[in-house]
Motif scaffolding. Sequence first.
Motif, PDB file in Angstrom:
ATOM      1  N   ILE A  89       0.837  -1.203   0.000  1.00  0.00           N
ATOM      2  CA  ILE A  89       0.000   0.000   0.000  1.00  0.00           C
ATOM      3  C   ILE A  89       0.871   1.250   0.000  1.00  0.00           C
ATOM      4  CG2 ILE A  89      -1.586   1.366   1.430  1.00  0.00           C
ATOM      5  CD1 ILE A  89      -2.917  -1.308   2.220  1.00  0.00           C
ATOM      6  N   ALA A  90       1.908   1.235   0.844  1.00  0.00           N
ATOM      7  CA  ALA A  90       2.821   2.379   0.903  1.00  0.00           C
ATOM      8  C   ALA A  90       3.509   2.594  -0.436  1.00  0.00           C
ATOM      9  CB  ALA A  90       3.852   2.159   2.006  1.00  0.00           C
ATOM     10  N   ASN A  91       3.917   1.514  -1.075  1.00  0.00           N
ATOM     11  CA  ASN A  91       4.599   1.623  -2.364  1.00  0.00           C
ATOM     12  C   ASN A  91       3.683   2.256  -3.402  1.00  0.00           C
ATOM     13  OD1 ASN A  91       7.062   1.092  -3.819  1.00  0.00           O
ATOM     14  ND2 ASN A  91       5.932  -0.465  -4.970  1.00  0.00           N
ATOM     15  N   TRP A  92       2.406   1.892  -3.381  1.00  0.00           N
ATOM     16  CA  TRP A  92       1.441   2.475  -4.317  1.00  0.00           C
ATOM     17  C   TRP A  92       1.270   3.967  -4.044  1.00  0.00           C
ATOM     18  CZ3 TRP A  92      -3.428   4.815  -4.023  1.00  0.00           C
ATOM     19  CH2 TRP A  92      -4.093   4.931  -5.242  1.00  0.00           C
ATOM     20  N   LEU A  93       1.138   4.334  -2.771  1.00  0.00           N
ATOM     21  CA  LEU A  93       0.978   5.744  -2.420  1.00  0.00           C
ATOM     22  C   LEU A  93       2.213   6.559  -2.828  1.00  0.00           C
ATOM     23  CD1 LEU A  93      -0.607   5.296   1.127  1.00  0.00           C
ATOM     24  CD2 LEU A  93      -1.772   6.163  -0.911  1.00  0.00           C
ATOM     25  N   LEU A  94       3.390   6.001  -2.588  1.00  0.00           N
ATOM     26  CA  LEU A  94       4.616   6.689  -2.995  1.00  0.00           C
ATOM     27  C   LEU A  94       4.692   6.828  -4.509  1.00  0.00           C
ATOM     28  CD1 LEU A  94       7.183   4.974  -0.592  1.00  0.00           C
ATOM     29  CD2 LEU A  94       6.323   7.322  -0.421  1.00  0.00           C
ATOM     30  N   ASP A  95       4.267   5.781  -5.216  1.00  0.00           N
ATOM     31  CA  ASP A  95       4.281   5.805  -6.679  1.00  0.00           C
ATOM     32  C   ASP A  95       3.373   6.902  -7.226  1.00  0.00           C
ATOM     33  OD1 ASP A  95       5.081   4.522  -9.259  1.00  0.00           O
ATOM     34  OD2 ASP A  95       2.916   4.156  -9.399  1.00  0.00           O
ATOM     35  N   LYS A  96       2.338   7.250  -6.467  1.00  0.00           N
ATOM     36  CA  LYS A  96       1.424   8.316  -6.877  1.00  0.00           C
ATOM     37  C   LYS A  96       1.927   9.693  -6.455  1.00  0.00           C
ATOM     38  CE  LYS A  96      -1.153   5.372  -8.802  1.00  0.00           C
ATOM     39  NZ  LYS A  96      -0.956   5.210 -10.266  1.00  0.00           N
ATOM     40  N   GLY A  97       3.113   9.734  -5.872  1.00  0.00           N
ATOM     41  CA  GLY A  97       3.714  11.021  -5.550  1.00  0.00           C
ATOM     42  C   GLY A  97       3.356  11.589  -4.201  1.00  0.00           C
ATOM     43  N   PHE A  98       2.810  10.759  -3.294  1.00  0.00           N
ATOM     44  CA  PHE A  98       2.441  11.230  -1.972  1.00  0.00           C
ATOM     45  C   PHE A  98       3.593  11.049  -0.987  1.00  0.00           C
ATOM     46  CE2 PHE A  98      -1.867   9.693  -3.469  1.00  0.00           C
ATOM     47  CZ  PHE A  98      -2.366  10.966  -3.710  1.00  0.00           C
ATOM     48  N   SER A  99       3.800  12.043  -0.132  1.00  0.00           N
ATOM     49  CA  SER A  99       4.653  11.878   1.032  1.00  0.00           C
ATOM     50  C   SER A  99       3.778  11.298   2.141  1.00  0.00           C
ATOM     51  CB  SER A  99       5.250  13.211   1.481  1.00  0.00           C
ATOM     52  OG  SER A  99       6.070  13.037   2.626  1.00  0.00           O
ATOM     53  N   ILE A 100       4.243  10.220   2.782  1.00  0.00           N
ATOM     54  CA  ILE A 100       3.416   9.542   3.776  1.00  0.00           C
ATOM     55  C   ILE A 100       4.169   9.401   5.092  1.00  0.00           C
ATOM     56  CG2 ILE A 100       2.098   8.284   2.032  1.00  0.00           C
ATOM     57  CD1 ILE A 100       3.784   5.805   2.664  1.00  0.00           C
ATOM     58  N   ILE A 101       3.404   9.276   6.180  1.00  0.00           N
ATOM     59  CA  ILE A 101       3.964   9.010   7.504  1.00  0.00           C
ATOM     60  C   ILE A 101       3.101   7.956   8.177  1.00  0.00           C
ATOM     61  CG2 ILE A 101       5.037  11.276   7.805  1.00  0.00           C
ATOM     62  CD1 ILE A 101       2.583  12.092   9.472  1.00  0.00           C
ATOM     63  N   PRO A 102       3.683   7.165   9.107  1.00  0.00           N
ATOM     64  CA  PRO A 102       2.911   6.102   9.755  1.00  0.00           C
ATOM     65  C   PRO A 102       2.035   6.645  10.874  1.00  0.00           C
ATOM     66  CG  PRO A 102       5.152   6.098  10.589  1.00  0.00           C
ATOM     67  CD  PRO A 102       5.105   7.157   9.521  1.00  0.00           C
ATOM     68  N   LEU A 103       0.833   6.086  10.979  1.00  0.00           N
ATOM     69  CA  LEU A 103      -0.106   6.461  12.034  1.00  0.00           C
ATOM     70  C   LEU A 103      -0.354   5.280  12.964  1.00  0.00           C
ATOM     71  CD1 LEU A 103      -2.909   8.449  10.145  1.00  0.00           C
ATOM     72  CD2 LEU A 103      -0.944   9.370  11.399  1.00  0.00           C
ATOM     73  N   ALA A 104      -0.553   5.587  14.250  1.00  0.00           N
ATOM     74  CA  ALA A 104      -0.921   4.557  15.213  1.00  0.00           C
ATOM     75  C   ALA A 104      -2.352   4.109  14.972  1.00  0.00           C
ATOM     76  CB  ALA A 104      -0.783   5.095  16.636  1.00  0.00           C
ATOM     77  N   LYS A 105      -2.640   2.868  15.357  1.00  0.00           N
ATOM     78  CA  LYS A 105      -4.008   2.372  15.264  1.00  0.00           C
ATOM     79  C   LYS A 105      -4.942   3.272  16.074  1.00  0.00           C
ATOM     80  CE  LYS A 105      -3.190  -2.552  14.441  1.00  0.00           C
ATOM     81  NZ  LYS A 105      -3.301  -3.921  14.999  1.00  0.00           N
ATOM     82  N   CYS A 106      -6.165   3.349  15.598  1.00  0.00           N
ATOM     83  CA  CYS A 106      -7.181   4.178  16.246  1.00  0.00           C
ATOM     84  C   CYS A 106      -7.822   3.367  17.372  1.00  0.00           C
ATOM     85  CB  CYS A 106      -8.225   4.584  15.214  1.00  0.00           C
ATOM     86  SG  CYS A 106      -9.356   5.833  15.788  1.00  0.00           S
ATOM     87  N   GLU A 107      -7.553   3.744  18.608  1.00  0.00           N
ATOM     88  CA  GLU A 107      -8.119   3.026  19.744  1.00  0.00           C
ATOM     89  C   GLU A 107      -9.493   3.560  20.116  1.00  0.00           C
ATOM     90  OE1 GLU A 107      -5.197   3.368  22.776  1.00  0.00           O
ATOM     91  OE2 GLU A 107      -3.665   2.236  21.657  1.00  0.00           O
ATOM     92  N   ASP A 108      -9.649   4.875  20.083  1.00  0.00           N
ATOM     93  CA  ASP A 108     -10.945   5.510  20.322  1.00  0.00           C
ATOM     94  C   ASP A 108     -10.861   6.920  19.749  1.00  0.00           C
ATOM     95  OD1 ASP A 108      -9.851   7.342  22.363  1.00  0.00           O
ATOM     96  OD2 ASP A 108      -9.745   5.535  23.609  1.00  0.00           O
ATOM     97  N   ALA A 109     -11.975   7.660  19.846  1.00  0.00           N
ATOM     98  CA  ALA A 109     -12.030   8.975  19.213  1.00  0.00           C
ATOM     99  C   ALA A 109     -11.038   9.964  19.803  1.00  0.00           C
ATOM    100  CB  ALA A 109     -13.447   9.539  19.320  1.00  0.00           C
ATOM    101  N   SER A 110     -10.640   9.751  21.061  1.00  0.00           N
ATOM    102  CA  SER A 110      -9.719  10.679  21.711  1.00  0.00           C
ATOM    103  C   SER A 110      -8.251  10.330  21.453  1.00  0.00           C
ATOM    104  CB  SER A 110      -9.975  10.710  23.226  1.00  0.00           C
ATOM    105  OG  SER A 110      -9.698   9.439  23.796  1.00  0.00           O
ATOM    106  N   ASN A 111      -7.987   9.160  20.889  1.00  0.00           N
ATOM    107  CA  ASN A 111      -6.605   8.721  20.657  1.00  0.00           C
ATOM    108  C   ASN A 111      -6.517   8.119  19.256  1.00  0.00           C
ATOM    109  OD1 ASN A 111      -3.930   8.076  21.047  1.00  0.00           O
ATOM    110  ND2 ASN A 111      -4.372   6.170  22.127  1.00  0.00           N
TER     111      ASN A 111
END
Length: 204
Positions: free
Chosen positions: A5-27
Amino acid sequence: NWPDIANWLLDKGFSIIPLAKCEDASNCKRPLIQWDEYQRRAPGIEEVRKWVREFKDRLGGFAIVCGKPSGNLLVLGFEHEDAYKWFIENAPGQVRQLLENSMRVLTGVRSDGKRGVHVYVRLPAGYGVRNTDIVLPIQINAEDPHKKEPLNKLEVRFDGRYVVGPGYRHYSGVDYCIAIGPEDTPGELRCQGFVGKPDMALWY
Protein backbone atom coordinates in the motif's frame (compact mmCIF):
# COMPACT_ATOMS: atom_id res chain seq x y z
CA ASN A 1 -0.12 -5.49 3.20
CA TRP A 2 1.25 -2.15 4.37
CA PRO A 3 4.49 -2.20 2.30
CA ASP A 4 2.52 -2.69 -0.94
CA ILE A 5 0.00 0.00 0.00
CA ALA A 6 2.82 2.38 0.90
CA ASN A 7 4.60 1.62 -2.36
CA TRP A 8 1.44 2.47 -4.32
CA LEU A 9 0.98 5.74 -2.42
CA LEU A 10 4.62 6.69 -2.99
CA ASP A 11 4.28 5.81 -6.68
CA LYS A 12 1.42 8.32 -6.88
CA GLY A 13 3.71 11.02 -5.55
CA PHE A 14 2.44 11.23 -1.97
CA SER A 15 4.65 11.88 1.03
CA ILE A 16 3.42 9.54 3.78
CA ILE A 17 3.96 9.01 7.50
CA PRO A 18 2.91 6.10 9.76
CA LEU A 19 -0.11 6.46 12.03
CA ALA A 20 -0.92 4.56 15.21
CA LYS A 21 -4.01 2.37 15.26
CA CYS A 22 -7.18 4.18 16.25
CA GLU A 23 -8.12 3.03 19.74
CA ASP A 24 -10.94 5.51 20.32
CA ALA A 25 -12.03 8.97 19.21
CA SER A 26 -9.72 10.68 21.71
CA ASN A 27 -6.61 8.72 20.66
CA CYS A 28 -6.76 8.54 16.90
CA LYS A 29 -4.82 9.60 13.80
CA ARG A 30 -1.60 9.99 15.82
CA PRO A 31 1.79 9.96 14.01
CA LEU A 32 4.25 7.32 15.18
CA ILE A 33 7.27 9.45 14.22
CA GLN A 34 8.48 13.04 14.22
CA TRP A 35 7.33 14.04 10.76
CA ASP A 36 8.85 17.48 10.12
CA GLU A 37 11.30 15.98 7.60
CA TYR A 38 8.47 14.55 5.51
CA GLN A 39 6.98 17.99 5.04
CA ARG A 40 9.98 18.54 2.75
CA ARG A 41 10.36 15.15 1.09
CA ALA A 42 8.65 11.81 0.69
CA PRO A 43 10.13 8.75 2.43
CA GLY A 44 11.74 5.95 0.46
CA ILE A 45 10.26 2.47 0.43
CA GLU A 46 13.11 1.18 2.65
CA GLU A 47 12.19 3.77 5.28
CA VAL A 48 8.59 2.60 5.10
CA ARG A 49 9.58 -1.05 5.47
CA LYS A 50 11.58 -0.08 8.55
CA TRP A 51 8.47 1.57 10.01
CA VAL A 52 6.40 -1.54 9.33
CA ARG A 53 8.98 -3.72 11.10
CA GLU A 54 9.47 -1.29 13.98
CA PHE A 55 5.85 -0.52 14.77
CA LYS A 56 4.31 -3.92 13.85
CA ASP A 57 0.96 -4.24 15.66
CA ARG A 58 0.87 -0.53 16.53
CA LEU A 59 0.70 0.53 12.86
CA GLY A 60 -2.78 1.52 11.75
CA GLY A 61 -1.92 2.89 8.32
CA PHE A 62 -0.49 6.02 6.75
CA ALA A 63 -1.25 9.71 6.60
CA ILE A 64 -0.79 11.76 3.44
CA VAL A 65 1.30 14.89 3.97
CA CYS A 66 -0.36 17.77 2.15
CA GLY A 67 1.26 20.55 0.15
CA LYS A 68 4.57 20.63 -1.65
CA PRO A 69 6.06 17.23 -0.63
CA SER A 70 3.07 15.49 -2.20
CA GLY A 71 3.19 17.37 -5.49
CA ASN A 72 1.40 20.52 -4.29
CA LEU A 73 -1.50 18.51 -2.89
CA LEU A 74 -4.58 20.32 -1.61
CA VAL A 75 -7.10 18.24 0.32
CA LEU A 76 -10.65 19.45 0.90
CA GLY A 77 -12.14 17.61 3.86
CA PHE A 78 -15.91 17.57 4.16
CA GLU A 79 -17.27 16.24 7.46
CA HIS A 80 -20.42 14.91 5.74
CA GLU A 81 -21.19 13.92 2.17
CA ASP A 82 -24.18 16.31 2.10
CA ALA A 83 -21.73 19.18 2.70
CA TYR A 84 -19.65 17.91 -0.23
CA LYS A 85 -22.74 17.71 -2.46
CA TRP A 86 -23.80 21.23 -1.48
CA PHE A 87 -20.34 22.56 -2.28
CA ILE A 88 -20.28 20.82 -5.67
CA GLU A 89 -23.76 22.09 -6.58
CA ASN A 90 -22.80 25.68 -5.72
CA ALA A 91 -19.29 25.71 -7.19
CA PRO A 92 -18.50 27.42 -10.54
CA GLY A 93 -18.56 25.05 -13.51
CA GLN A 94 -14.79 24.61 -13.89
CA VAL A 95 -14.31 24.05 -10.16
CA ARG A 96 -17.16 21.53 -10.11
CA GLN A 97 -15.66 19.62 -13.03
CA LEU A 98 -12.24 19.57 -11.36
CA LEU A 99 -13.57 18.28 -8.04
CA GLU A 100 -15.85 15.68 -9.59
CA ASN A 101 -12.87 14.23 -11.48
CA SER A 102 -10.39 14.34 -8.59
CA MET A 103 -9.49 11.47 -6.29
CA ARG A 104 -12.13 11.05 -3.59
CA VAL A 105 -11.67 9.24 -0.28
CA LEU A 106 -14.54 8.33 2.05
CA THR A 107 -13.88 8.73 5.78
CA GLY A 108 -15.91 7.97 8.93
CA VAL A 109 -19.57 7.06 9.27
CA ARG A 110 -21.94 9.60 10.81
CA SER A 111 -25.13 8.99 12.80
CA ASP A 112 -27.27 8.90 9.64
CA GLY A 113 -25.06 6.29 7.95
CA LYS A 114 -23.43 8.75 5.57
CA ARG A 115 -19.70 9.36 5.46
CA GLY A 116 -17.21 12.19 5.34
CA VAL A 117 -15.38 12.97 2.09
CA HIS A 118 -11.79 13.98 1.29
CA VAL A 119 -11.13 15.41 -2.18
CA TYR A 120 -7.52 15.40 -3.40
CA VAL A 121 -6.56 18.18 -5.82
CA ARG A 122 -3.09 18.90 -7.16
CA LEU A 123 -2.38 22.60 -7.68
CA PRO A 124 0.04 23.94 -10.30
CA ALA A 125 3.62 24.49 -9.13
CA GLY A 126 4.01 27.80 -7.34
CA TYR A 127 0.39 27.94 -6.16
CA GLY A 128 -0.74 27.41 -2.59
CA VAL A 129 -3.58 28.06 -0.16
CA ARG A 130 -3.90 28.81 3.54
CA ASN A 131 -5.03 26.07 5.92
CA THR A 132 -8.44 26.98 7.24
CA ASP A 133 -11.81 25.65 8.41
CA ILE A 134 -15.01 26.93 6.80
CA VAL A 135 -18.55 26.43 8.09
CA LEU A 136 -20.82 25.98 5.08
CA PRO A 137 -24.35 27.49 5.06
CA ILE A 138 -26.15 24.14 5.05
CA GLN A 139 -28.18 22.35 7.71
CA ILE A 140 -27.17 18.73 8.31
CA ASN A 141 -29.42 16.66 10.54
CA ALA A 142 -26.79 14.22 11.73
CA GLU A 143 -23.85 14.09 14.11
CA ASP A 144 -20.59 12.35 14.77
CA PRO A 145 -21.46 10.34 17.91
CA HIS A 146 -17.84 10.53 19.09
CA LYS A 147 -16.97 14.19 18.48
CA LYS A 148 -18.69 17.53 18.98
CA GLU A 149 -17.85 19.10 15.65
CA PRO A 150 -20.27 20.63 13.14
CA LEU A 151 -20.80 18.36 10.14
CA ASN A 152 -21.26 21.31 7.79
CA LYS A 153 -17.55 22.08 8.14
CA LEU A 154 -15.03 22.14 5.29
CA GLU A 155 -11.35 21.69 6.22
CA VAL A 156 -8.82 23.11 3.73
CA ARG A 157 -5.43 21.42 4.14
CA PHE A 158 -2.13 22.27 2.43
CA ASP A 159 1.47 22.83 3.64
CA GLY A 160 2.23 21.74 7.19
CA ARG A 161 -0.79 19.50 7.60
CA TYR A 162 -1.68 15.88 6.90
CA VAL A 163 -4.83 13.86 6.30
CA VAL A 164 -5.51 10.23 7.10
CA GLY A 165 -4.87 8.05 4.07
CA PRO A 166 -6.94 5.21 2.60
CA GLY A 167 -6.76 1.90 4.45
CA TYR A 168 -6.85 3.39 7.95
CA ARG A 169 -9.58 2.10 10.30
CA HIS A 170 -11.74 5.00 11.53
CA TYR A 171 -13.07 4.97 15.10
CA SER A 172 -16.58 4.51 13.67
CA GLY A 173 -15.46 1.07 12.50
CA VAL A 174 -15.02 1.61 8.77
CA ASP A 175 -11.84 1.92 6.71
CA TYR A 176 -10.95 5.06 4.79
CA CYS A 177 -11.40 3.99 1.18
CA ILE A 178 -11.07 5.39 -2.33
CA ALA A 179 -14.39 6.00 -4.07
CA ILE A 180 -12.91 7.56 -7.21
CA GLY A 181 -9.27 7.08 -8.13
CA PRO A 182 -6.71 5.74 -10.57
CA GLU A 183 -7.59 2.49 -12.30
CA ASP A 184 -4.66 0.72 -10.62
CA THR A 185 -5.95 1.46 -7.10
CA PRO A 186 -5.31 -1.67 -4.97
CA GLY A 187 -8.41 -3.71 -4.19
CA GLU A 188 -8.00 -3.35 -0.42
CA LEU A 189 -8.19 0.45 -0.75
CA ARG A 190 -11.31 0.55 -2.93
CA CYS A 191 -14.73 1.48 -1.62
CA GLN A 192 -17.71 -0.61 -2.67
CA GLY A 193 -18.77 0.82 -6.02
CA PHE A 194 -15.26 2.14 -6.74
CA VAL A 195 -14.90 4.11 -9.98
CA GLY A 196 -11.55 3.99 -11.76
CA LYS A 197 -10.74 6.86 -14.10
CA PRO A 198 -8.25 6.39 -16.94
CA ASP A 199 -7.82 10.15 -17.24
CA MET A 200 -6.77 10.34 -13.57
CA ALA A 201 -3.20 10.15 -14.90
CA LEU A 202 -3.63 13.77 -16.02
CA TRP A 203 -4.26 14.67 -12.40
CA TYR A 204 -0.86 13.30 -11.50
